[in-house]
Enzyme design. Structure first.
Site, PDB file in Angstrom:
ATOM      1  N   GLY A   1      62.633  65.702  64.834  1.00 30.81           N
ATOM      2  CA  GLY A   1      62.287  67.026  65.335  1.00 30.81           C
ATOM      3  C   GLY A   1      60.856  67.424  65.037  1.00 30.81           C
ATOM      4  N   THR A   2      60.397  67.133  63.835  1.00 29.15           N
ATOM      5  CA  THR A   2      59.040  67.528  63.462  1.00 29.15           C
ATOM      6  C   THR A   2      58.015  66.826  64.353  1.00 29.15           C
ATOM      7  OG1 THR A   2      59.696  67.963  61.188  1.00 29.15           O
ATOM      8  CG2 THR A   2      57.354  67.544  61.587  1.00 29.15           C
TER       9      THR A   2
ATOM     10  N   ASN B   1      67.528  78.327  63.795  1.00 32.35           N
ATOM     11  CA  ASN B   1      68.181  77.540  62.756  1.00 32.35           C
ATOM     12  C   ASN B   1      68.663  78.373  61.572  1.00 32.35           C
ATOM     13  OD1 ASN B   1      65.240  77.723  62.660  1.00 32.35           O
ATOM     14  ND2 ASN B   1      65.405  76.695  60.679  1.00 32.35           N
TER      15      ASN B   1
ATOM     16  N   GLN C   1      68.605  72.621  67.208  1.00 33.18           N
ATOM     17  CA  GLN C   1      69.863  73.247  66.780  1.00 33.18           C
ATOM     18  C   GLN C   1      70.795  73.556  67.945  1.00 33.18           C
ATOM     19  OE1 GLN C   1      71.181  73.618  63.903  1.00 33.18           O
ATOM     20  NE2 GLN C   1      69.447  73.131  62.582  1.00 33.18           N
TER      21      GLN C   1
ATOM     22  N   SER D   1      66.641  66.000  67.511  1.00 32.51           N
ATOM     23  CA  SER D   1      66.574  65.272  66.257  1.00 32.51           C
ATOM     24  C   SER D   1      67.926  64.632  65.948  1.00 32.51           C
ATOM     25  CB  SER D   1      66.199  66.260  65.157  1.00 32.51           C
ATOM     26  OG  SER D   1      66.424  65.670  63.898  1.00 32.51           O
TER      27      SER D   1
ATOM     28  N   HIS E   1      69.349  63.332  63.173  1.00 23.46           N
ATOM     29  CA  HIS E   1      70.150  63.586  61.975  1.00 23.46           C
ATOM     30  C   HIS E   1      70.879  64.928  62.016  1.00 23.46           C
ATOM     31  CE1 HIS E   1      67.815  66.514  59.459  1.00 23.46           C
ATOM     32  NE2 HIS E   1      66.871  66.177  60.303  1.00 23.46           N
TER      33      HIS E   1
ATOM     34  N   THR F   1      56.230  50.312  66.932  1.00 24.35           N
ATOM     35  CA  THR F   1      57.367  49.421  67.172  1.00 24.35           C
ATOM     36  C   THR F   1      58.660  50.230  67.134  1.00 24.35           C
ATOM     37  OG1 THR F   1      56.198  47.561  66.235  1.00 24.35           O
ATOM     38  CG2 THR F   1      58.593  47.382  66.326  1.00 24.35           C
TER      39      THR F   1
ATOM     40  N   CYS G   1      64.391  74.023  54.817  1.00 27.48           N
ATOM     41  CA  CYS G   1      62.951  73.829  54.688  1.00 27.48           C
ATOM     42  C   CYS G   1      62.323  74.911  53.833  1.00 27.48           C
ATOM     43  CB  CYS G   1      62.297  73.810  56.070  1.00 27.48           C
ATOM     44  SG  CYS G   1      63.014  72.553  57.112  1.00 27.48           S
TER      45      CYS G   1
END
Lengths: 379, 405
Positions: free
Chosen positions: A69-70, A149, A178, A199, A201, A237, A323
């Site tokens: 996401g970042t 979030n 989210q 994202s 995860h 890669t 965060c």
């Protein structure tokens, strides 16, 4: 153990992990290699892409793999800024974005771009009027999250899209981290959304995986240059094992998605209703918000105190967002919603996933009742 | 709108005199093959039209399958009704409503095969016209060039209604014009050539030369994927791999650089012709286009073509590259064709091939080769496979990785 911190991260689903292991072990060729091992890796990469595109209702060539996401948020913003600065230097976002957007915007603001932050109302929903007034001939980007979030407020993307129909050259970016699997998300040809960040995860995929939706024909400059992977738009890669595992996680997430959303909404509503009976509890999330997030405060008790109290009971939740948990600042979203600091410091967040149950909610409420009494006796 | 049958109108077949029956039965076969997974659909290839009885099958899905089939001029979804004007009225209104767009005009055209029906054509036209005008707001009558023409046909077995004419692919039924070998390289031109040959009724079998390890497995897969694209028009195509390594190495060893290409092409032509002979083909189809590359000049054609008297069909011979690319886009082969894999034509390509080779020189250089032995060994090791619609590497990968994803 009861895990109620799914907006921070999720546990990797067991078959997703199995896919990761198997691919890492067996499909270890570099997709860019010419030999058969490379071919296999390349094939798996394309099938992973195809599957994600199919579940999102978009074309294969609109999905680009990232590290999460970042990176996606940074790419959308900086990529647009680099690509379009000759047409204008005005960017629009909201006051309740994730730091990945906010900090990137701040960096761009320090480099000659001008950023307008749209206010939100008491429910954490962005004002369309403010957006309408903020649009200018030199605006090149509007970036608005789909689901907040911290409190779970859903932004009116459809209406924002309609407003932006008149400005076809403005890139419309949506941080959908989210939102995927939690609310319907229209990325079809008719949708106005140009870019969206995802994202892995956050939906039981591996860390360090993610993807970006980029509408066919929309241009953003690459953030990572190098070997020309991902059609030259995101070099490096490819993380084939991570990508395959994430693709599987997308399929699992979006299969029977309405039923799962319904389940989470039921648990969330149940918790919300029960917590609303406590006189010292303030609830920030609304019934119409995302089905998996419940943000509330036990007034007079700092958020982290409640988090640690719950942890003793084997229940994991978080202060407003992971965060900001460690940085100690109170929630910026709540501040933007004009929640007084004194209450905002008490905010905690429950965030659900499809494996959570009503029984777990029961256990949580029992533990909460116990702690509530305990804290009342102390104060 | 629930249609009960589809009426198919033949293209040029209608003018083909005595052979008409052959054409119709070939087209009927091709339509059957394209609808193999619709067991309920009954296909009747009659003298003037083909009727598809749907028996409950989805008319839109069936119509989609008819789209790429050559030999069909156009087709119309039809509703068959009992001879009862109330039902006809109701259906006529529904039908117009399902296609009507703001501002369009219509007319009713009635034909009576059964003249004993109580109403004559004018009665029916007026009756139905009035009903439609009453029930479809905003619609107007226009007799000269209506947007919507509702056709009513009164026959003994019932009344038939239709209002759409969907254009078909035109051309002639594949297979009605015999069989030919398509030299399929993997470039842009050869699949287009194959498509155009099929359009004129020719059944093609794909011949592909490959020279491992000089050419990659991906190049071979690409040729197969291109063949799979061409199966949309026929259902399945035979794919013949010709092992070409030894021949290319041998030519490279003994033939001077300027004539490498010419002699290589002569060998390819010989092999294709031999495969044609064994498979009862009548001609060779290739993607040569005049002046595009060194081997495609008239002088080169003379020097290469000399090895056979078999007709060589070159459907794109006079087209510009852009025109060929347009067709490649239409038949969805362009994306595949432009994947950058070495094929056997590029692998030993000399920096300066002769654009004006002399036949005598090509013959004398070729004499240094054991032509017969080379041809025989290649023919012994042909690999033949049947490629069906959907037999692409993409599909194979999908099943390979299904468990992981």
């Amino acid at each position: 153990m009861i895990y109620f911190d799914n907006s921070a991260t999720t546990q990797m689903e067991s078959t997703v992990l199995a896919t990761y292991l198997k691919v890492a072990e067996e499909v270890y060729g570099n997709p860019s290699s010419l030999h058969g091992l490379g071919d296999t890796a390349e094939g798996l990469l394309q099938q992973s892409r195809k599957q994600i595109a199919k579940f999102l209702g978009v074309q294969d060539n609109e999905i680009f793999f990232t590290s999460g996401g970042t990176e996606g948020d940074n790419w959308a913003l900086k990529g647009t800024a680099l690509e379009k600065s000759k047409y204008g230097k005005h960017l629009i976002t909201t006051t309740i974005e994730h730091p990945a957007i906010k900090e990137t915007m701040a960096q761009l603001a320090g480099n000659g771009f001008e950023v307008t932050y749209l206010p939100v109302d008491k429910d954490g929903i962005v004002s369309l009027t403010a957006l309408k007034e903020a649009l200018r001939p030199d605006t090149i980007l509007v970036s608005i999250m789909a689901v907040n979030n911290e409190v779970g407020s859903i932004q009116p993307l459809k209406e924002i899209g309609m407003l932006l129909e008149k400005y076809p050259s403005i890139h419309f970016h949506v941080d959908a981290v989210q939102a995927i699997g939690k609310i319907p998300l229209d990325l079809s040809v008719t949708s106005r959304i140009d870019l969206a960040t995802f994202s892995g995860h956050k939906f039981h995929g591996p860390r360090g995986t993610g993807f970006m939706y980029i509408k066919h024909g929309k241009k953003i400059a690459p953030l990572l240059n190098g070997g020309g992977q991902e059609k030259g738009r995101r070099s490096g890669t490819e993380n084939v094992a991570g990508i395959a595992a994430m693709s599987r996680a997308v399929r699992l997430l979006l299969t029977d998605v309405e039923i799962k959303q319904q389940q989470q909404r039921q648990i969330r509503d149940y918790l919300m209703e029960a917590l609303s009976h406590y006189s010292k509890v303030t609830i920030f999330s609304t019934m119409t918000g995302a089905p998996h997030i419940l943000c509330f405060a036990l007034r007079g008790i700092r958020g982290e105190v409640l988090v640690h109290g719950m942890e003793k009971e084997g229940i994991y939740l978080s202060t407003t967002s992971a965060c900001s948990s460690r940085s100690g600042v109170s929630s910026s979203t709540l501040a933007a919603m004009h929640v007084p600091d004194s209450i905002a410091t008490s905010a905690v967040r429950i965030s659900l996933t499809d494996t959570n149950t009503l029984a777990e909610a029961e256990v949580f409420l029992g533990a909460f009742a116990k702690l509530y009494t305990q804290f009342r006796d102390i104060h | 709108m629930h249609y009960t049958e589809i009426m198919v109108r033949y293209g040029e077949l209608s003018t083909k005199g005595k052979n008409k029956r052959t054409f119709i039965s070939r087209l009927t076969q091709n339509v059957k093959r394209a609808l193999h997974d619709f067991p309920d659909v009954k296909i009747h290839g009659e003298r003037d039209h083909m009727y598809l009885e749907l028996n409950g099958a989805d008319s839109e899905l069936v119509a989609q399958r008819l789209e790429p089939i050559f030999g069909i001029q156009n087709y119309s979804p039809v509703v068959r009704l009992p001879r009862d004007m109330e039902a006809v009225k109701k259906t006529a209104i529904e039908m117009v409503q399902s296609v009507f767009k703001e501002g369009q005009t219509f007319k009713i055209t009635t034909k009576r095969a059964d003249h004993r029906f109580e109403l004559d054509t004018n009665d029916i036209n007026q009756l139905l016209g009035a009903e439609v005008l009453r029930n479809v707001p905003g619609i107007k009558v226009q007799v000269k060039k209506p947007d919507i023409e509702v056709k009513v046909e009164v026959r003994l077995e019932g009344i038939f209604l239709s209002c759409q004419r969907i254009p078909g692919a035109g051309g002639l039924p594949v297979g009605s014009g015999g069989r030919a070998m398509l030299m399929l390289s993997g470039g842009i031109d050869s699949p287009v050539a194959g498509y155009l040959a099929m359009k004129r009724g020719v059944e093609v079998q794909a011949v592909h030369f490959h020279s491992p390890p000089y050419t990659s497995p991906r190049a071979l897969q690409k040729a197969k994927d291109l063949t799979a694209k061409l199966t949309a028009y026929v259902g399945s195509i035979q794919f013949i791999e010709v092992p070409f390594t030894e021949i290319q190495e041998e030519i490279k060893r003994v033939v001077p650089e300027g004539y490498l290409m010419t002699v290589t092409r002569r060998m390819m032509m010989r092999l294709t012709d031999e495969i044609r002979r064994q498979n009862n083909g009548l001609a060779i189809v290739n993607g040569e286009s005049l002046g595009q590359v060194a081997s495609q000049t008239l002088q080169s054609m003379v020097a290469i073509n000399e090895v056979t008297a078999t007709p060589i069909i070159r459907p794109v011979v006079s087209m510009d590259k852009n025109e060929i690319i347009e067709i490649a886009k239409k038949i969805d082969t362009l994306e595949l064709s432009i994947q950058p894999f070495e094929d056997c034509c590029t692998i030993f390509a000399p920096p300066a091939p002769k654009t004006k080779p002399k036949l005598e020189k090509a013959q004398s250089f070729e004499a240094r080769l054991d032509v017969e032995g080379l041809i025989a060994r290649a023919m012994e090791n042909l690999v033949i496979s049947e490629i069906k619609t959907g037999d692409t590497s993409d599909q194979q990968q999908e099943s390979t990785f299904a468990d992981l994803l």
